[in-house]
Design an enzyme around this catalytic site. Structure first.
Site, PDB file in Angstrom:
ATOM      1  NE  ARG A  41      16.863 -18.681  89.386  1.00 37.21           N
ATOM      2  CZ  ARG A  41      16.147 -18.416  90.469  1.00 37.21           C
ATOM      3  NH1 ARG A  41      16.328 -17.314  91.137  1.00 37.21           N
ATOM      4  NH2 ARG A  41      15.240 -19.259  90.891  1.00 37.21           N
ATOM      5  CD  GLU A  69      23.100 -15.732  94.189  1.00 37.22           C
ATOM      6  OE1 GLU A  69      22.617 -16.437  95.098  1.00 37.22           O
ATOM      7  OE2 GLU A  69      22.406 -15.075  93.417  1.00 37.22           O
ATOM      8  CG  HIS A  88      19.553 -14.891  96.201  1.00 33.40           C
ATOM      9  ND1 HIS A  88      20.042 -15.786  95.298  1.00 33.40           N
ATOM     10  CD2 HIS A  88      18.208 -14.924  96.041  1.00 33.40           C
ATOM     11  CE1 HIS A  88      19.039 -16.340  94.636  1.00 33.40           C
ATOM     12  NE2 HIS A  88      17.912 -15.828  95.076  1.00 33.40           N
TER      13      HIS A  88
END
Length: 131
Positions: A41, A69, A88
């Site tokens: 994270r 993000e 990601h």
């Protein structure tokens, strides 16, 4: 581990308690040219402190997650040759994704039939995972 390992990989869920757990103090302990990997994270790492260490050339990083993000075009994490930034994409490899999807679809079918779920994450457990 930060002072003795050449590679440190973060595998921590996001909680209030571990916000910026990896901070300037820990990053300063890392050996020259050590690699920090974060596929957990983004909030676990103090990105401002990390950017400082990256721009000084002290350490390297491979990042798959970020506080925001996607990271902004002007993110201080950008602009060095010692950071590898991914969008990601960490998770199952391509050959395992169909199996992961199948598990989800099977539990959806069980739910629709009123059957017990095989892969249910109980509320008490989810609170330990991330916020």
């Amino acid at each position: 581990i930060f002072s003795t390992c050449d590679i440190v990989s973060i595998h921590q869920s996001k909680t209030v308690e571990n916000h910026h757990l990896v901070n300037d103090e820990l990053l300063s302990m890392m050996p020259e040219d050590a690699l920090l990997v974060n596929t957990a994270r983004g909030d676990v790492i103090d990105e401002e402190a990390l950017a400082k260490h990256l721009h000084s050339g002290h350490i390297r990083a491979a990042l798959d997650v970020y506080q925001h993000e996607p990271p902004a075009a002007d993110s201080p994490l950008r602009g060095t040759d010692n950071v590898y930034m991914f969008p990601h994409i960490g998770g199952p490899t391509l050959d395992r994704r169909p199996a992961c999807a199948r598990v989800v679809f099977e539990d959806i079918a069980r739910l629709q039939k009123g059957e017990e779920l095989q892969n249910e994450i109980k509320a008490w457990r989810s609170k330990m995972m991330t916020h």
